[in-house]
Design a protein around this motif. Structure first.
Motif, mmCIF file in Angstrom:
data_model
loop_
_atom_site.group_PDB
_atom_site.id
_atom_site.type_symbol
_atom_site.label_atom_id
_atom_site.label_comp_id
_atom_site.label_asym_id
_atom_site.label_seq_id
_atom_site.Cartn_x
_atom_site.Cartn_y
_atom_site.Cartn_z
ATOM 1 N N ASN A 72 11.047 33.892 28.329
ATOM 2 C CA ASN A 72 10.781 34.718 27.148
ATOM 3 C C ASN A 72 9.283 34.934 26.963
ATOM 4 O O ASN A 72 8.460 34.423 27.718
ATOM 5 C CB ASN A 72 11.447 34.122 25.900
ATOM 6 C CG ASN A 72 10.834 32.805 25.459
ATOM 7 O OD1 ASN A 72 9.633 32.585 25.552
ATOM 8 N ND2 ASN A 72 11.676 31.919 24.965
ATOM 9 N N GLY A 73 8.928 35.708 25.947
ATOM 10 C CA GLY A 73 7.533 36.052 25.724
ATOM 11 C C GLY A 73 6.643 34.858 25.475
ATOM 12 O O GLY A 73 5.516 34.790 25.973
ATOM 13 N N LEU A 74 7.128 33.894 24.695
ATOM 14 C CA LEU A 74 6.324 32.701 24.412
ATOM 15 C C LEU A 74 6.104 31.879 25.677
ATOM 16 O O LEU A 74 4.987 31.419 25.947
ATOM 17 C CB LEU A 74 6.991 31.846 23.328
ATOM 18 C CG LEU A 74 6.204 30.620 22.898
ATOM 19 C CD1 LEU A 74 4.876 31.012 22.250
ATOM 20 C CD2 LEU A 74 7.029 29.784 21.922
ATOM 21 N N GLU A 75 7.146 31.712 26.483
ATOM 22 C CA GLU A 75 7.013 30.959 27.737
ATOM 23 C C GLU A 75 6.062 31.671 28.705
ATOM 24 O O GLU A 75 5.238 31.023 29.353
ATOM 25 C CB GLU A 75 8.392 30.775 28.379
ATOM 26 C CG GLU A 75 9.318 29.893 27.564
ATOM 27 C CD GLU A 75 10.778 30.002 27.983
ATOM 28 O OE1 GLU A 75 11.511 29.029 27.755
ATOM 29 O OE2 GLU A 75 11.187 31.056 28.516
ATOM 30 N N ALA A 76 6.180 32.999 28.775
ATOM 31 C CA ALA A 76 5.271 33.760 29.639
ATOM 32 C C ALA A 76 3.835 33.646 29.130
ATOM 33 O O ALA A 76 2.901 33.483 29.918
ATOM 34 C CB ALA A 76 5.707 35.223 29.706
ATOM 35 N N LEU A 77 3.661 33.721 27.821
ATOM 36 C CA LEU A 77 2.332 33.579 27.217
ATOM 37 C C LEU A 77 1.713 32.232 27.588
ATOM 38 O O LEU A 77 0.544 32.159 27.976
ATOM 39 C CB LEU A 77 2.428 33.719 25.696
ATOM 40 C CG LEU A 77 1.155 33.424 24.905
ATOM 41 C CD1 LEU A 77 0.072 34.452 25.207
ATOM 42 C CD2 LEU A 77 1.471 33.383 23.415
ATOM 43 N N MET A 78 2.491 31.159 27.478
ATOM 44 C CA MET A 78 1.961 29.827 27.803
ATOM 45 C C MET A 78 1.576 29.736 29.279
ATOM 46 O O MET A 78 0.557 29.133 29.617
ATOM 47 C CB MET A 78 2.967 28.750 27.404
ATOM 48 C CG MET A 78 3.086 28.629 25.894
ATOM 49 S SD MET A 78 4.056 27.226 25.293
ATOM 50 C CE MET A 78 5.691 27.672 25.803
ATOM 51 N N ALA A 79 2.350 30.365 30.161
ATOM 52 C CA ALA A 79 2.006 30.371 31.590
ATOM 53 C C ALA A 79 0.734 31.182 31.830
ATOM 54 O O ALA A 79 -0.125 30.781 32.625
ATOM 55 C CB ALA A 79 3.171 30.936 32.406
ATOM 56 N N ILE A 80 0.596 32.293 31.141
ATOM 57 C CA ILE A 80 -0.608 33.133 31.275
ATOM 58 C C ILE A 80 -1.837 32.355 30.827
ATOM 59 O O ILE A 80 -2.868 32.337 31.502
ATOM 60 C CB ILE A 80 -0.438 34.437 30.463
ATOM 61 C CG1 ILE A 80 0.585 35.340 31.158
ATOM 62 C CG2 ILE A 80 -1.779 35.150 30.267
ATOM 63 C CD1 ILE A 80 1.112 36.464 30.290
#
Length: 141
Positions: A72-80
């Protein structure tokens, strides 16, 4: 400002939302390159492939939908934000929700912005102009 070399990555599982965001971005800034992903996992793969090019253009903005399958967006944000190559890129979460706890989680995780998806195309164009002038403009100068 020269938007001809501006690159925006967009991740949203809703094909219609991607279409309208891309249309709005290209209507406001016709020469902007928009790279699309269907979910956070595909986005990270595309960003990795982008970085492996011999001379990749800089990525000026990442737009992430909050609710997506796989990642999801939050998980992708944390990876970024965990990546030395990506963490400097302004990243904005888009969501249908205006819930403050969700917004706070996004900001604590490193989001540059959290915006509620507008209900009309005219409002979407206003949102695109605001985001682009604040975040893309600063990065492209």
């Amino acid at each position: 400002m020269n938007y001809a070399k501006t690159v925006i990555f967009l991740a949203d599982d809703d094909e219609d939302d991607r279409y309208f965001l891309r249309q709005s971005l290209q209507e406001v800034y016709p020469s902007v390159r928009v790279v699309e992903a269907q979910d956070g996992s595909e986005l990270l793969n595309l960003l990795d492939a982008w970085s492996q090019q011999p001379a990749p253009q800089p990525v000026h903005l990442i737009l992430l939908d909050w609710n997506m399958p796989k990642l999801n967006g939050l998980e992708a944000l944390m990876a970024i934000k965990a990546s030395p190559w990506l963490r400097h890129i302004p990243t904005v979460i888009l969501s249908t929700s205006a819930e403050s706890t969700q917004q706070n989680r996004a900001y604590r995780s490193g989001a540059s912005g959290y915006l509620q998806k507008p209900a009309s195309y005219a409002h979407l164009n206003q949102l695109v102009r605001s985001v682009s002038s604040c975040l893309v403009g600063a990065a492209a100068d």
